[in-house]
Design a protein around this motif. Structure first.
Motif, PDB file in Angstrom:
ATOM      1  N   PRO A   1       0.960  -1.201  -0.082  1.00 15.42           N
ATOM      2  CA  PRO A   1      -0.016  -0.119  -0.020  1.00 15.42           C
ATOM      3  C   PRO A   1       0.964   1.355  -0.110  1.00 15.42           C
ATOM      4  O   PRO A   1       0.156   2.311  -0.260  1.00 15.42           O
ATOM      5  N   ASP A   2       2.278   1.191   0.365  1.00 15.17           N
ATOM      6  CA  ASP A   2       2.718   2.313   0.544  1.00 15.17           C
ATOM      7  C   ASP A   2       2.868   3.510  -0.591  1.00 15.17           C
ATOM      8  O   ASP A   2       2.801   4.463  -0.343  1.00 15.17           O
ATOM      9  N   ARG A   3       3.036   3.002  -1.891  1.00 17.63           N
ATOM     10  CA  ARG A   3       3.161   3.884  -2.766  1.00 17.63           C
ATOM     11  C   ARG A   3       1.542   4.158  -3.655  1.00 17.63           C
ATOM     12  O   ARG A   3       1.341   5.332  -4.008  1.00 17.63           O
ATOM     13  N   LEU A   4       0.703   3.101  -3.717  1.00 18.64           N
ATOM     14  CA  LEU A   4      -0.236   3.080  -4.446  1.00 18.64           C
ATOM     15  C   LEU A   4      -1.432   3.970  -3.492  1.00 18.64           C
ATOM     16  O   LEU A   4      -2.375   4.636  -3.940  1.00 18.64           O
ATOM     17  N   GLY A   5      -1.301   3.550  -2.240  1.00 21.09           N
ATOM     18  CA  GLY A   5      -2.190   4.080  -1.498  1.00 21.09           C
ATOM     19  C   GLY A   5      -2.620   5.320  -1.364  1.00 21.09           C
ATOM     20  O   GLY A   5      -3.791   6.147  -1.540  1.00 21.09           O
ATOM     21  N   PRO A   6      -1.521   6.342  -1.098  1.00 18.32           N
ATOM     22  CA  PRO A   6      -1.631   7.711  -1.051  1.00 18.32           C
ATOM     23  C   PRO A   6      -2.215   8.440  -2.530  1.00 18.32           C
ATOM     24  O   PRO A   6      -2.865   9.336  -2.329  1.00 18.32           O
ATOM     25  N   LEU A   7      -1.732   7.631  -3.490  1.00 18.49           N
ATOM     26  CA  LEU A   7      -2.235   8.269  -4.849  1.00 18.49           C
ATOM     27  C   LEU A   7      -3.707   8.089  -4.854  1.00 18.49           C
ATOM     28  O   LEU A   7      -4.583   9.023  -5.582  1.00 18.49           O
ATOM     29  N   LEU A   8      -4.205   6.833  -4.607  1.00 19.56           N
ATOM     30  CA  LEU A   8      -5.663   6.817  -4.464  1.00 19.56           C
ATOM     31  C   LEU A   8      -6.318   7.742  -3.624  1.00 19.56           C
ATOM     32  O   LEU A   8      -7.387   8.375  -3.921  1.00 19.56           O
TER      33      LEU A   8
ATOM     34  N   ALA B   1      -6.736  10.953  -5.225  1.00 15.47           N
ATOM     35  CA  ALA B   1      -7.636  11.180  -6.502  1.00 15.47           C
ATOM     36  C   ALA B   1      -9.007  10.845  -5.884  1.00 15.47           C
ATOM     37  O   ALA B   1     -10.013  11.196  -6.710  1.00 15.47           O
ATOM     38  N   GLY B   2      -9.041  10.492  -4.542  1.00 12.93           N
ATOM     39  CA  GLY B   2     -10.577  10.232  -4.219  1.00 12.93           C
ATOM     40  C   GLY B   2     -11.243   9.148  -4.744  1.00 12.93           C
ATOM     41  O   GLY B   2     -12.462   8.835  -4.845  1.00 12.93           O
ATOM     42  N   VAL B   3     -10.357   7.866  -5.090  1.00 11.72           N
ATOM     43  CA  VAL B   3     -10.834   6.684  -5.457  1.00 11.72           C
ATOM     44  C   VAL B   3     -10.206   5.785  -5.008  1.00 11.72           C
ATOM     45  O   VAL B   3      -9.287   5.651  -4.483  1.00 11.72           O
ATOM     46  N   MET B   4     -10.959   4.480  -5.127  1.00  9.05           N
ATOM     47  CA  MET B   4     -10.184   3.168  -4.713  1.00  9.05           C
ATOM     48  C   MET B   4     -10.908   1.896  -5.614  1.00  9.05           C
ATOM     49  O   MET B   4     -11.711   2.130  -6.139  1.00  9.05           O
ATOM     50  N   PHE B   5     -10.206   0.795  -5.454  1.00  6.48           N
ATOM     51  CA  PHE B   5     -10.648  -0.531  -5.984  1.00  6.48           C
ATOM     52  C   PHE B   5     -11.761  -1.074  -5.336  1.00  6.48           C
ATOM     53  O   PHE B   5     -11.884  -0.912  -4.202  1.00  6.48           O
ATOM     54  N   ASN B   6     -12.321  -2.198  -5.898  1.00  2.31           N
ATOM     55  CA  ASN B   6     -13.408  -2.866  -5.167  1.00  2.31           C
ATOM     56  C   ASN B   6     -12.763  -3.714  -3.940  1.00  2.31           C
ATOM     57  O   ASN B   6     -11.810  -4.668  -4.473  1.00  2.31           O
TER      58      ASN B   6
ATOM     59  N   ALA C   1     -12.085   5.759   3.180  1.00  2.00           N
ATOM     60  CA  ALA C   1     -11.002   5.635   4.198  1.00  2.00           C
ATOM     61  C   ALA C   1     -11.096   4.443   5.019  1.00  2.00           C
ATOM     62  O   ALA C   1     -10.102   3.728   5.200  1.00  2.00           O
ATOM     63  N   GLU C   2     -12.274   4.126   5.515  1.00  2.00           N
ATOM     64  CA  GLU C   2     -12.460   3.039   6.600  1.00  2.00           C
ATOM     65  C   GLU C   2     -12.198   1.842   5.739  1.00  2.00           C
ATOM     66  O   GLU C   2     -11.704   0.787   6.344  1.00  2.00           O
ATOM     67  N   ALA C   3     -12.835   1.728   4.828  1.00  2.00           N
ATOM     68  CA  ALA C   3     -12.887   0.384   3.871  1.00  2.00           C
ATOM     69  C   ALA C   3     -11.340   0.272   3.605  1.00  2.00           C
ATOM     70  O   ALA C   3     -10.648  -0.842   3.352  1.00  2.00           O
ATOM     71  N   MET C   4     -10.556   1.483   2.928  1.00  2.00           N
ATOM     72  CA  MET C   4      -9.297   1.164   2.373  1.00  2.00           C
ATOM     73  C   MET C   4      -8.255   0.733   3.765  1.00  2.00           C
ATOM     74  O   MET C   4      -7.429   0.050   3.538  1.00  2.00           O
ATOM     75  N   THR C   5      -8.743   1.194   5.028  1.00  2.00           N
ATOM     76  CA  THR C   5      -7.875   0.876   6.032  1.00  2.00           C
ATOM     77  C   THR C   5      -7.994  -0.441   6.358  1.00  2.00           C
ATOM     78  O   THR C   5      -6.765  -1.457   6.501  1.00  2.00           O
ATOM     79  N   ALA C   6      -9.074  -1.121   6.283  1.00  2.00           N
ATOM     80  CA  ALA C   6      -9.463  -2.670   6.144  1.00  2.00           C
ATOM     81  C   ALA C   6      -8.534  -3.210   5.250  1.00  2.00           C
ATOM     82  O   ALA C   6      -8.145  -4.478   5.466  1.00  2.00           O
TER      83      ALA C   6
ATOM     84  N   HIS D   1      -1.434  -6.773   4.888  1.00  2.00           N
ATOM     85  CA  HIS D   1      -0.313  -6.705   5.933  1.00  2.00           C
ATOM     86  C   HIS D   1      -0.590  -7.991   6.555  1.00  2.00           C
ATOM     87  O   HIS D   1       0.420  -8.728   6.992  1.00  2.00           O
ATOM     88  N   ALA D   2      -1.614  -8.689   6.989  1.00  2.00           N
ATOM     89  CA  ALA D   2      -1.761  -9.795   7.590  1.00  2.00           C
ATOM     90  C   ALA D   2      -1.508 -11.123   6.583  1.00  2.00           C
ATOM     91  O   ALA D   2      -0.772 -11.924   6.915  1.00  2.00           O
TER      92      ALA D   2
END
Length: 241
Positions: free
Chosen positions: A139-146, A149-154, A225-230, A236-237
């Motif tokens: 997530p380190d590089r892609l996470g902040p870009l998403l 941009a205000g978007v995320m994957f399913n 943000a909550e879904a992406m945190t999960a 990581h798990a």
């Protein structure tokens, strides 16, 4: 002609099968490479996944190992490569050539301009250093870009695949190669995002060149943000396991 000859045995031998000019990768081999070498825990690289595809980093590694390095070396992937698909590698690569599957469908387009004679050990060192850095995308590089941009994957069906890779070097590397992240960008087009990650390459003698990787993220939705945190916690798990 290839710019270098790979040693008879090396660590890459565990991750593919070959018969003459044909090569193929099993789901177990591709999955182990993604996790053990690239540190890439994308669910698409789980051996048991019905959507399994051979990691782009592994294809990059095998093509570079086969033909050696060039001052400009670029790959464009034409769709996802399924496990066990036999690929035909041209014995005499041109400046631009393709690698086709057993049904003569082009799977990878290759640009191979100005070969660089390289020590086999240094060739493997560059491959390993690049793949290890390339695999650390999420997530380190892609996470902040998403997030920006205000978007995320399913999160239930993530779809992140390679579109292409490029390597530009000024000279042959030594065996002490290191690859570090540089710039990154993301552009949204409807339900799809095109992402580019850039890298710097150096060894003990200084700067060697640079590399880039293009990815496609599909099935976009508004950022949660909550879904992406999960999702990140689950990733990581998976990596810890």
């Amino acid at each position: 002609m290839p710019a270098s000859t790979a040693p008879a045995t090396d660590w890459l031998d565990d991750f593919y099968n070959a018969d003459s000019d044909q090569l193929w990768v099993t789901a177990d081999q591709g999955s182990r490479f993604a996790k053990e070498i690239a540190g890439d825990h994308n669910p698409l690289h789980d051996a048991e996944s019905s959507r399994f595809c051979v990691p782009g980093d592994l294809l990059f590694a095998l093509i570079v190992r086969r033909y050696g390095l060039a001052r400009h070396f670029a790959l464009s992937f034409r769709g996802m490569l399924r496990a066990g698909t036999r690929l035909s590698f041209p014995s005499q690569p041109a400046q631009a050539f393709t690698i086709a599957d057993e049904n003569d469908r082009d799977t990878v387009e290759v640009q191979y301009d100005r070969p660089v004679t390289t020590d086999p050990a240094a060739l493997l060192a560059l491959i390993e250093a690049y793949v290890a850095s390339s695999g650390e995308t999420f997530p380190d590089r892609l996470g902040p870009l998403l997030a920006e941009a205000g978007v995320m994957f399913n999160p239930q069906r993530p779809f992140l695949v390679y579109d292409g890779m490029a390597l530009d070097i000024q000279r042959a590397p030594g065996t002490d190669v290191h690859v570090t992240p540089a710039d990154a960008s993301l552009s949204v087009n409807g339900k799809r995002a095109d992402v580019q990650f850039d890298y710097r390459i150096a060894d003990g003698d200084g700067a060697l060149g640079e590399a880039s990787k293009r990815m496609v993220v599909s099935g976009l939705r508004p950022y949660d943000a909550e879904a992406m945190t999960a999702v990140i916690a689950a990733y990581h798990a998976r990596r810890a396991r």
